[in-house]
Design a protein around this motif. Sequence first.
Motif, PDB file in Angstrom:
ATOM      1  N   TRP A   1       0.843  -1.192   0.000  1.00  0.00           N
ATOM      2  CA  TRP A   1       0.000   0.000   0.000  1.00  0.00           C
ATOM      3  C   TRP A   1       0.880   1.244   0.000  1.00  0.00           C
ATOM      4  CZ3 TRP A   1      -5.335  -0.163  -0.227  1.00  0.00           C
ATOM      5  CH2 TRP A   1      -5.913  -1.431  -0.055  1.00  0.00           C
ATOM      6  N   TYR A   2       0.428   2.272  -0.731  1.00  0.00           N
ATOM      7  CA  TYR A   2       1.178   3.527  -0.824  1.00  0.00           C
ATOM      8  C   TYR A   2       0.219   4.703  -0.668  1.00  0.00           C
ATOM      9  CZ  TYR A   2       5.518   1.327  -2.445  1.00  0.00           C
ATOM     10  OH  TYR A   2       6.672   0.588  -2.529  1.00  0.00           O
ATOM     11  N   ASP A   3       0.755   5.781  -0.110  1.00  0.00           N
ATOM     12  CA  ASP A   3       0.054   7.062  -0.079  1.00  0.00           C
ATOM     13  C   ASP A   3       0.651   7.958  -1.152  1.00  0.00           C
ATOM     14  OD1 ASP A   3      -1.417   6.134   2.027  1.00  0.00           O
ATOM     15  OD2 ASP A   3      -0.318   7.239   3.565  1.00  0.00           O
ATOM     16  N   VAL A   4      -0.210   8.560  -1.956  1.00  0.00           N
ATOM     17  CA  VAL A   4       0.228   9.425  -3.053  1.00  0.00           C
ATOM     18  C   VAL A   4      -0.343  10.821  -2.803  1.00  0.00           C
ATOM     19  CG1 VAL A   4       0.235   9.798  -5.541  1.00  0.00           C
ATOM     20  CG2 VAL A   4       0.206   7.459  -4.634  1.00  0.00           C
ATOM     21  N   GLU A   5       0.535  11.818  -2.817  1.00  0.00           N
ATOM     22  CA  GLU A   5       0.099  13.207  -2.689  1.00  0.00           C
ATOM     23  C   GLU A   5       0.599  13.991  -3.896  1.00  0.00           C
ATOM     24  OE1 GLU A   5       0.131  16.948   0.506  1.00  0.00           O
ATOM     25  OE2 GLU A   5       1.050  15.016   1.014  1.00  0.00           O
TER      26      GLU A   5
ATOM     27  N   LEU B   1      -9.527   8.743  -0.563  1.00  0.00           N
ATOM     28  CA  LEU B   1      -8.945  10.049  -0.287  1.00  0.00           C
ATOM     29  C   LEU B   1      -8.401  10.102   1.132  1.00  0.00           C
ATOM     30  CD1 LEU B   1     -11.576  12.386  -1.958  1.00  0.00           C
ATOM     31  CD2 LEU B   1      -9.168  12.253  -2.554  1.00  0.00           C
ATOM     32  N   LEU B   2      -7.292  10.795   1.298  1.00  0.00           N
ATOM     33  CA  LEU B   2      -6.731  11.024   2.619  1.00  0.00           C
ATOM     34  C   LEU B   2      -7.169  12.393   3.117  1.00  0.00           C
ATOM     35  CD1 LEU B   2      -3.070   9.699   2.140  1.00  0.00           C
ATOM     36  CD2 LEU B   2      -5.023   8.515   3.140  1.00  0.00           C
TER      37      LEU B   2
ATOM     38  N   TRP C   1      -1.876  15.347   4.901  1.00  0.00           N
ATOM     39  CA  TRP C   1      -1.097  15.877   3.786  1.00  0.00           C
ATOM     40  C   TRP C   1       0.293  16.267   4.262  1.00  0.00           C
ATOM     41  CZ3 TRP C   1      -4.839  19.604   0.736  1.00  0.00           C
ATOM     42  CH2 TRP C   1      -5.864  18.829   0.167  1.00  0.00           C
ATOM     43  N   ARG C   2       1.281  16.096   3.394  1.00  0.00           N
ATOM     44  CA  ARG C   2       2.678  16.381   3.740  1.00  0.00           C
ATOM     45  C   ARG C   2       3.280  17.489   2.881  1.00  0.00           C
ATOM     46  NH1 ARG C   2       5.610  10.642   3.676  1.00  0.00           N
ATOM     47  NH2 ARG C   2       7.329  11.989   4.368  1.00  0.00           N
TER      48      ARG C   2
ATOM     49  N   ALA D   1      -4.612  13.915  -2.123  1.00  0.00           N
ATOM     50  CA  ALA D   1      -3.811  12.777  -1.667  1.00  0.00           C
ATOM     51  C   ALA D   1      -4.742  11.585  -1.513  1.00  0.00           C
ATOM     52  CB  ALA D   1      -3.109  13.098  -0.355  1.00  0.00           C
ATOM     53  N   TRP D   2      -4.224  10.421  -1.824  1.00  0.00           N
ATOM     54  CA  TRP D   2      -5.035   9.214  -1.735  1.00  0.00           C
ATOM     55  C   TRP D   2      -4.159   8.029  -1.349  1.00  0.00           C
ATOM     56  CZ3 TRP D   2      -3.763  11.518  -6.406  1.00  0.00           C
ATOM     57  CH2 TRP D   2      -2.956  10.772  -7.280  1.00  0.00           C
ATOM     58  N   ARG D   3      -4.808   6.938  -1.022  1.00  0.00           N
ATOM     59  CA  ARG D   3      -4.138   5.674  -0.677  1.00  0.00           C
ATOM     60  C   ARG D   3      -4.569   4.619  -1.679  1.00  0.00           C
ATOM     61  NH1 ARG D   3      -4.637   4.808   5.277  1.00  0.00           N
ATOM     62  NH2 ARG D   3      -2.929   6.326   5.174  1.00  0.00           N
TER      63      ARG D   3
END
Length: 295
Positions: free
Chosen positions: A55-59, A125-126, A131-132, A154-156
Amino acid sequence: MNDFSTPAMDNGASDKPVITRNTMRNIRQIVTAISCFALLLPISSSAQRRDEAPWYDVEMIIFTHNSAGAGSTEQWSDEPGNPDFEGAFRFSIAEENSRRGSPATAAETPIVSDEIGLPTALYTLLPESEWRLTSELSRLKRSRGKLMPLIHTAWRQQMRSRNETVPLHLTSNDQIASETPILEGVIQVSVQRYLHLNFDLTHREARDISNTVDAGSFALQSMYRDYRITNHRKMRSGELHFIDHPKVGMLILVSKFKVPEVETLAPEPVVETPIEAAKPAPDATTAVETPQVPE
Protein backbone atom coordinates in the motif's frame (compact mmCIF):
# COMPACT_ATOMS: atom_id res chain seq x y z
CA MET A 1 -7.00 -59.42 -26.37
CA ASN A 2 -7.31 -59.57 -22.62
CA ASP A 3 -10.32 -58.17 -20.85
CA PHE A 4 -9.48 -56.10 -17.74
CA SER A 5 -12.47 -57.61 -15.99
CA THR A 6 -11.00 -61.12 -16.05
CA PRO A 7 -7.63 -62.34 -14.78
CA ALA A 8 -4.87 -62.96 -17.31
CA MET A 9 -4.51 -66.70 -17.67
CA ASP A 10 -1.24 -68.60 -18.05
CA ASN A 11 -0.17 -72.17 -17.71
CA GLY A 12 0.13 -71.94 -13.96
CA ALA A 13 -1.67 -70.25 -11.16
CA SER A 14 -1.00 -66.46 -11.05
CA ASP A 15 -0.51 -64.50 -7.81
CA LYS A 16 -0.76 -61.08 -9.54
CA PRO A 17 -3.66 -58.81 -8.48
CA VAL A 18 -6.56 -58.57 -10.85
CA ILE A 19 -7.10 -55.09 -12.42
CA THR A 20 -10.77 -54.51 -13.07
CA ARG A 21 -12.53 -51.83 -15.09
CA ASN A 22 -13.74 -50.15 -11.91
CA THR A 23 -10.18 -49.94 -10.63
CA MET A 24 -8.95 -48.29 -13.83
CA ARG A 25 -11.88 -45.84 -13.74
CA ASN A 26 -11.05 -44.84 -10.18
CA ILE A 27 -7.37 -44.32 -11.10
CA ARG A 28 -8.32 -42.07 -14.01
CA GLN A 29 -10.61 -40.01 -11.77
CA ILE A 30 -7.85 -39.53 -9.21
CA VAL A 31 -5.33 -38.47 -11.88
CA THR A 32 -7.84 -36.01 -13.36
CA ALA A 33 -8.56 -34.49 -9.93
CA ILE A 34 -4.84 -34.05 -9.22
CA SER A 35 -4.31 -32.39 -12.62
CA CYS A 36 -7.19 -29.93 -12.06
CA PHE A 37 -5.85 -29.05 -8.61
CA ALA A 38 -2.40 -28.38 -10.08
CA LEU A 39 -3.92 -26.03 -12.67
CA LEU A 40 -5.63 -24.04 -9.94
CA LEU A 41 -2.42 -23.48 -7.98
CA PRO A 42 -0.98 -20.70 -10.25
CA ILE A 43 -4.32 -18.88 -10.21
CA SER A 44 -4.52 -19.02 -6.42
CA SER A 45 -0.90 -17.89 -6.12
CA SER A 46 -1.53 -14.98 -8.49
CA ALA A 47 -4.60 -13.90 -6.54
CA GLN A 48 -2.65 -14.14 -3.31
CA ARG A 49 0.12 -11.96 -4.77
CA ARG A 50 -2.46 -9.33 -5.72
CA ASP A 51 -3.90 -9.36 -2.22
CA GLU A 52 -0.41 -8.94 -0.74
CA ALA A 53 0.50 -5.98 -2.98
CA PRO A 54 1.98 -3.11 -0.91
CA TRP A 55 0.00 0.00 0.00
CA TYR A 56 1.18 3.53 -0.82
CA ASP A 57 0.05 7.06 -0.08
CA VAL A 58 0.23 9.43 -3.05
CA GLU A 59 0.10 13.21 -2.69
CA MET A 60 0.05 15.52 -5.68
CA ILE A 61 -0.01 19.24 -6.45
CA ILE A 62 -0.67 20.34 -10.03
CA PHE A 63 -0.21 24.03 -10.87
CA THR A 64 -0.06 26.25 -13.95
CA HIS A 65 2.52 28.78 -15.09
CA ASN A 66 0.77 32.13 -15.40
CA SER A 67 3.73 34.40 -16.03
CA ALA A 68 3.70 36.51 -19.19
CA GLY A 69 4.81 34.54 -22.23
CA ALA A 70 4.69 31.13 -20.55
CA GLY A 71 4.81 28.55 -23.32
CA SER A 72 4.81 31.17 -26.07
CA THR A 73 7.92 29.70 -27.71
CA GLU A 74 6.32 26.26 -28.08
CA GLN A 75 4.34 24.96 -31.04
CA TRP A 76 0.90 23.85 -29.85
CA SER A 77 -1.63 21.80 -31.75
CA ASP A 78 -4.99 23.42 -32.41
CA GLU A 79 -6.69 20.03 -31.93
CA PRO A 80 -4.72 18.18 -29.25
CA GLY A 81 -7.52 15.74 -28.48
CA ASN A 82 -8.71 14.70 -25.03
CA PRO A 83 -7.54 12.18 -22.45
CA ASP A 84 -9.28 8.82 -22.40
CA PHE A 85 -11.56 8.86 -19.36
CA GLU A 86 -13.31 5.57 -20.12
CA GLY A 87 -13.02 3.18 -17.20
CA ALA A 88 -11.17 5.71 -15.02
CA PHE A 89 -11.97 5.89 -11.31
CA ARG A 90 -13.41 9.16 -10.03
CA PHE A 91 -14.00 10.21 -6.45
CA SER A 92 -17.61 10.87 -5.57
CA ILE A 93 -18.87 14.21 -4.32
CA ALA A 94 -19.54 12.60 -0.95
CA GLU A 95 -15.89 11.52 -0.66
CA GLU A 96 -14.68 14.99 -1.60
CA ASN A 97 -16.94 16.54 1.03
CA SER A 98 -15.77 14.00 3.59
CA ARG A 99 -12.14 14.94 2.94
CA ARG A 100 -12.97 18.62 3.39
CA GLY A 101 -14.63 17.94 6.72
CA SER A 102 -18.24 17.96 5.58
CA PRO A 103 -20.47 15.31 7.10
CA ALA A 104 -20.70 12.01 5.26
CA THR A 105 -22.56 8.85 6.04
CA ALA A 106 -20.74 5.65 6.86
CA ALA A 107 -21.78 4.15 3.53
CA GLU A 108 -20.07 6.98 1.67
CA THR A 109 -16.75 6.54 3.49
CA PRO A 110 -14.77 3.71 1.83
CA ILE A 111 -12.84 2.70 4.94
CA VAL A 112 -13.01 -0.85 6.23
CA SER A 113 -11.74 -0.03 9.68
CA ASP A 114 -10.33 3.04 11.37
CA GLU A 115 -7.84 0.72 13.00
CA ILE A 116 -6.37 -0.44 9.68
CA GLY A 117 -7.43 2.29 7.26
CA LEU A 118 -7.55 0.09 4.17
CA PRO A 119 -10.09 1.09 1.52
CA THR A 120 -12.63 -1.13 -0.12
CA ALA A 121 -12.48 0.97 -3.29
CA LEU A 122 -9.56 1.25 -5.71
CA TYR A 123 -8.59 4.61 -4.20
CA THR A 124 -9.47 6.37 -0.98
CA LEU A 125 -8.94 10.05 -0.29
CA LEU A 126 -6.73 11.02 2.62
CA PRO A 127 -7.87 13.83 4.93
CA GLU A 128 -5.99 17.12 4.83
CA SER A 129 -4.57 16.37 8.27
CA GLU A 130 -2.40 13.68 6.62
CA TRP A 131 -1.10 15.88 3.79
CA ARG A 132 2.68 16.38 3.74
CA LEU A 133 3.07 19.01 0.99
CA THR A 134 1.30 21.88 2.72
CA SER A 135 4.50 23.96 2.98
CA GLU A 136 5.16 23.49 -0.76
CA LEU A 137 1.60 24.61 -1.44
CA SER A 138 2.15 27.76 0.62
CA ARG A 139 5.28 28.62 -1.39
CA LEU A 140 3.37 28.23 -4.64
CA LYS A 141 0.66 30.57 -3.39
CA ARG A 142 3.28 33.18 -2.49
CA SER A 143 4.43 33.44 -6.13
CA ARG A 144 2.10 36.43 -6.69
CA GLY A 145 0.00 34.63 -9.26
CA LYS A 146 2.89 33.37 -11.40
CA LEU A 147 2.17 29.83 -10.22
CA MET A 148 -1.44 28.87 -9.60
CA PRO A 149 -2.19 25.60 -7.75
CA LEU A 150 -5.26 23.98 -9.28
CA ILE A 151 -5.26 20.48 -7.80
CA HIS A 152 -3.93 19.38 -4.43
CA THR A 153 -5.07 15.96 -3.32
CA ALA A 154 -3.81 12.78 -1.67
CA TRP A 155 -5.04 9.21 -1.74
CA ARG A 156 -4.14 5.67 -0.68
CA GLN A 157 -3.90 2.79 -3.11
CA GLN A 158 -2.60 -0.75 -3.38
CA MET A 159 0.32 -0.62 -5.79
CA ARG A 160 0.15 -3.03 -8.70
CA SER A 161 1.44 -3.28 -12.26
CA ARG A 162 0.28 -0.84 -14.89
CA ASN A 163 -2.01 -3.39 -16.55
CA GLU A 164 -3.74 -3.98 -13.21
CA THR A 165 -4.00 -0.30 -12.19
CA VAL A 166 -7.13 1.63 -13.09
CA PRO A 167 -6.38 5.29 -13.99
CA LEU A 168 -7.62 8.01 -11.65
CA HIS A 169 -9.73 10.85 -13.06
CA LEU A 170 -8.87 14.22 -11.46
CA THR A 171 -10.47 17.61 -12.07
CA SER A 172 -9.79 21.07 -10.70
CA ASN A 173 -12.42 22.93 -8.69
CA ASP A 174 -11.72 26.09 -10.70
CA GLN A 175 -13.70 26.23 -13.93
CA ILE A 176 -13.22 28.20 -17.11
CA ALA A 177 -16.89 27.74 -18.07
CA SER A 178 -19.92 26.04 -16.66
CA GLU A 179 -19.05 22.40 -15.91
CA THR A 180 -15.72 22.88 -17.70
CA PRO A 181 -12.72 22.67 -15.36
CA ILE A 182 -9.53 24.56 -16.10
CA LEU A 183 -7.53 21.36 -15.58
CA GLU A 184 -8.53 17.71 -15.78
CA GLY A 185 -6.99 14.43 -16.79
CA VAL A 186 -6.09 10.90 -15.82
CA ILE A 187 -3.28 9.89 -13.45
CA GLN A 188 -1.86 6.39 -13.07
CA VAL A 189 0.72 5.39 -10.46
CA SER A 190 1.91 1.79 -10.78
CA VAL A 191 4.92 -0.38 -10.01
CA GLN A 192 7.23 -2.41 -12.24
CA ARG A 193 10.50 -2.72 -10.39
CA TYR A 194 10.31 1.07 -9.92
CA LEU A 195 7.32 3.27 -9.27
CA HIS A 196 5.93 4.70 -12.50
CA LEU A 197 3.81 7.80 -13.06
CA ASN A 198 1.77 8.17 -16.27
CA PHE A 199 -0.51 11.12 -16.81
CA ASP A 200 -2.58 12.68 -19.56
CA LEU A 201 -3.86 16.18 -18.74
CA THR A 202 -5.80 18.93 -20.48
CA HIS A 203 -5.23 22.56 -19.45
CA ARG A 204 -7.73 25.11 -20.74
CA GLU A 205 -6.83 28.76 -21.13
CA ALA A 206 -9.00 31.69 -22.19
CA ARG A 207 -8.21 33.06 -25.60
CA ASP A 208 -6.97 36.63 -26.01
CA ILE A 209 -9.53 38.45 -28.15
CA SER A 210 -8.08 41.94 -27.75
CA ASN A 211 -6.42 41.81 -31.17
CA THR A 212 -9.29 40.08 -32.93
CA VAL A 213 -10.44 42.10 -35.96
CA ASP A 214 -13.02 39.81 -37.46
CA ALA A 215 -15.58 39.05 -34.77
CA GLY A 216 -17.32 36.59 -37.05
CA SER A 217 -14.23 34.43 -37.44
CA PHE A 218 -13.69 34.48 -33.70
CA ALA A 219 -17.24 33.29 -33.12
CA LEU A 220 -16.34 30.10 -34.93
CA GLN A 221 -13.56 29.43 -32.44
CA SER A 222 -13.81 28.24 -28.89
CA MET A 223 -13.66 30.76 -26.07
CA TYR A 224 -10.68 28.88 -24.69
CA ARG A 225 -7.74 26.89 -25.95
CA ASP A 226 -6.75 23.37 -24.90
CA TYR A 227 -3.21 22.32 -24.04
CA ARG A 228 -2.61 18.61 -23.69
CA ILE A 229 0.22 17.38 -21.48
CA THR A 230 1.28 13.73 -21.44
CA ASN A 231 4.31 12.30 -19.72
CA HIS A 232 5.87 9.31 -17.98
CA ARG A 233 8.25 9.37 -15.06
CA LYS A 234 10.07 6.73 -13.00
CA MET A 235 10.03 7.52 -9.30
CA ARG A 236 11.37 6.36 -5.96
CA SER A 237 9.34 6.01 -2.82
CA GLY A 238 9.75 8.75 -0.25
CA GLU A 239 11.26 11.29 -2.68
CA LEU A 240 9.56 14.51 -3.78
CA HIS A 241 9.48 14.63 -7.59
CA PHE A 242 9.06 17.78 -9.66
CA ILE A 243 7.74 17.52 -13.20
CA ASP A 244 7.94 20.74 -15.19
CA HIS A 245 6.23 21.81 -18.38
CA PRO A 246 5.89 25.20 -20.12
CA LYS A 247 2.22 25.38 -19.09
CA VAL A 248 1.78 22.97 -16.17
CA GLY A 249 3.97 21.80 -13.29
CA MET A 250 3.53 18.94 -10.85
CA LEU A 251 4.84 17.97 -7.41
CA ILE A 252 4.28 14.35 -6.39
CA LEU A 253 5.28 12.37 -3.31
CA VAL A 254 4.70 8.62 -3.06
CA SER A 255 5.23 7.09 0.38
CA LYS A 256 4.86 3.49 1.43
CA PHE A 257 2.06 2.90 3.90
CA LYS A 258 2.75 0.32 6.56
CA VAL A 259 -0.37 -1.64 7.34
CA PRO A 260 -0.79 -1.81 11.11
CA GLU A 261 -0.86 -5.25 12.57
CA VAL A 262 -4.12 -6.00 14.26
CA GLU A 263 -3.77 -8.08 17.39
CA THR A 264 -6.08 -11.02 17.50
CA LEU A 265 -7.37 -11.56 20.98
CA ALA A 266 -7.22 -15.16 22.10
CA PRO A 267 -10.59 -16.49 23.17
CA GLU A 268 -11.08 -16.60 26.89
CA PRO A 269 -10.84 -20.11 28.32
CA VAL A 270 -14.16 -21.60 29.15
CA VAL A 271 -14.25 -22.69 32.76
CA GLU A 272 -16.72 -25.42 33.33
CA THR A 273 -18.51 -25.13 36.62
CA PRO A 274 -19.16 -28.56 38.13
CA ILE A 275 -22.78 -29.24 38.51
CA GLU A 276 -23.61 -30.17 42.08
CA ALA A 277 -25.68 -33.21 42.57
CA ALA A 278 -29.20 -32.32 43.44
CA LYS A 279 -29.88 -32.88 47.10
CA PRO A 280 -33.04 -34.76 47.96
CA ALA A 281 -35.74 -32.47 49.23
CA PRO A 282 -36.48 -32.85 52.90
CA ASP A 283 -39.65 -34.63 53.83
CA ALA A 284 -42.50 -32.22 53.92
CA THR A 285 -43.99 -31.92 57.35
CA THR A 286 -47.34 -30.41 58.14
CA ALA A 287 -47.67 -28.45 61.32
CA VAL A 288 -50.68 -29.74 63.12
CA GLU A 289 -51.96 -27.64 65.94
CA THR A 290 -52.79 -29.66 68.99
CA PRO A 291 -56.15 -28.61 70.20
CA GLN A 292 -56.15 -27.56 73.82
CA VAL A 293 -58.39 -29.67 75.95
CA PRO A 294 -60.34 -27.50 78.30
CA GLU A 295 -59.76 -28.34 81.94
